[in-house]
Design an enzyme around this catalytic site. Structure first.
Site, PDB file in Angstrom:
ATOM      1  N   SER A  96       0.819  -1.213   0.000  1.00 57.92           N
ATOM      2  CA  SER A  96       0.000   0.000   0.000  1.00 57.92           C
ATOM      3  C   SER A  96       0.856   1.267   0.000  1.00 57.92           C
ATOM      4  CB  SER A  96      -0.907   0.024   1.238  1.00 57.92           C
ATOM      5  OG  SER A  96      -1.757  -1.088   1.237  1.00 57.92           O
TER       6      SER A  96
HETATM    7  N1  SAM Z   1       0.101  -5.379   4.084  1.00 55.01           N
HETATM    8  C1  SAM Z   1       0.867  -5.710   2.908  1.00 55.01           C
HETATM    9  C2  SAM Z   1       2.244  -5.108   2.919  1.00 55.01           C
HETATM   10  O1  SAM Z   1       2.566  -4.340   3.835  1.00 55.01           O
HETATM   11  O2  SAM Z   1       3.010  -5.416   2.005  1.00 55.01           O
HETATM   12  C3  SAM Z   1       0.176  -5.362   1.620  1.00 55.01           C
HETATM   13  C4  SAM Z   1      -1.110  -6.050   1.465  1.00 55.01           C
HETATM   14  S1  SAM Z   1      -1.752  -6.134  -0.148  1.00 55.01           S
HETATM   15  C5  SAM Z   1      -2.469  -4.539  -0.325  1.00 55.01           C
HETATM   16  C6  SAM Z   1      -3.100  -7.224   0.241  1.00 55.01           C
HETATM   17  C7  SAM Z   1      -2.670  -8.629   0.582  1.00 55.01           C
HETATM   18  O3  SAM Z   1      -3.807  -9.343   1.053  1.00 55.01           O
HETATM   19  C8  SAM Z   1      -2.134  -9.416  -0.595  1.00 55.01           C
HETATM   20  O4  SAM Z   1      -0.864  -9.912  -0.304  1.00 55.01           O
HETATM   21  C9  SAM Z   1      -3.146 -10.542  -0.759  1.00 55.01           C
HETATM   22  O5  SAM Z   1      -2.596 -11.740  -1.231  1.00 55.01           O
HETATM   23  C10 SAM Z   1      -3.689 -10.666   0.641  1.00 55.01           C
HETATM   24  N2  SAM Z   1      -5.011 -11.298   0.751  1.00 55.01           N
HETATM   25  C11 SAM Z   1      -6.063 -11.200  -0.096  1.00 55.01           C
HETATM   26  N3  SAM Z   1      -7.097 -11.922   0.365  1.00 55.01           N
HETATM   27  C12 SAM Z   1      -6.703 -12.476   1.537  1.00 55.01           C
HETATM   28  C13 SAM Z   1      -7.329 -13.330   2.481  1.00 55.01           C
HETATM   29  N4  SAM Z   1      -8.578 -13.767   2.322  1.00 55.01           N
HETATM   30  N5  SAM Z   1      -6.619 -13.712   3.568  1.00 55.01           N
HETATM   31  C14 SAM Z   1      -5.339 -13.295   3.742  1.00 55.01           C
HETATM   32  N6  SAM Z   1      -4.683 -12.496   2.869  1.00 55.01           N
HETATM   33  C15 SAM Z   1      -5.366 -12.088   1.786  1.00 55.01           C
END
Ligand code: SAM
Length: 246
Positions: A96
């Protein structure tokens, strides 16, 4: 206990390991990071009409200053790492925008003795920022390769108070809860009931609510002592979708 590698220490490590970081490059990273912190402050002030938080807490800004973002997006140079914008991290996912990381962290009202759950580990950067502020972070990532690389990266950087697991974060991590705070870094159409159930009374959850292609709102959910919730929509945002078989 040293829980994360500071920016200065990261640069020294870079110097020692590769022998390739010039004093100019070191200065540039420090300058870029200082500029980013100023941009985060400016964004917080500009969005105060939505967020009610024109100034983010000193503790949160200190954590943003201490965690070396370039270590979490290591396929890019420092100019991209310290730009105030999201970046691809592979597998169709993104890290993000730093302002959004800072704002979501601030909205959680993190305290030193808090235990926090993050949904969407991605690169591990948001988890590291939280780890600098609270006692323990649990983080769930649905893509195994991202969970494994984030776990390795956090260990390499000396962040000891984060536990990462692969799974569908929609259902939370009940064995580790209840939590003082929960951050969800991917968007879904609803507020996951299992996550509400894993919040302590008075606990806060910060999450985007909406769909990938329509309006999304950063939302703060507070669990009341009677088990009900109060919800506040804070800011229009754009997140990748919360996936999983539901
Ligand atoms: N917080 C992260 C960072 O600091 O790099 C960035 C997060 S990115 C915007 C969103 C993340 O949520 C992705 O890596 C994606 O694979 C994960 N994601 C999506 N659906 C999910 C779920 N149901 N459970 C866990 N993770 C999930």
């Amino acid at each position: 206990m040293k829980r994360w590698l500071s920016l200065g220490a990261a640069l020294l490590a870079c110097l020692a390991a590769a022998g390739a970081c010039t004093a100019r490059e070191e200065a540039t990273v420090a300058e870029l990071q200082a500029q980013l912190l100023q941009q985060i402050k400016a964004d917080a002030w500009e969005t105060r009409g939505y967020t009610g938080r024109g100034v983010l807490s000193e503790r949160v800004m200190a954590a943003m200053a201490e965690v070396p973002r370039h270590e979490y997006v290591d396929r890019y140079g420092p100019a991209a790492a310290y730009a105030n914008r999201p970046l691809p991290i592979g597998h169709g996912q993104t890290i993000s925008q730093p302002f959004i990381v800072a704002l979501m962290t601030d909205l959680l009202n993190p305290e030193a003795d808090h235990v926090v759950l993050e949904i969407g580990t991605g690169s591990g950067y948001q988890a590291a920022v939280l780890a600098a502020l609270v006692s323990r972070v649990y983080s769930i990532e649905i893509i195994p390769e991202l969970a494994e690389s984030a776990e390795r990266r956090l260990a390499r950087l000396g962040v000891e108070n984060v536990a990462v697991k692969t799974g569908d974060g929609y259902y939370g991590w009940p064995e580790a809860g209840p939590f003082d705070g929960i951050i969800v870094t991917a968007v879904g159409p609803d507020i996951p009931p299992a996550l509400v159930a894993q919040l302590k009374p008075g606990g806060r959850m910060v999450l985007p609510v909406g769909t990938q292609y329509t309006a999304q709102n950063l939302t703060v959910v507070t669990r009341r002592a009677d088990g009900g919730t109060d919800e506040e929509q804070v800011l229009p945002v754009a997140f990748v979708p919360l996936t999983g078989d539901r």
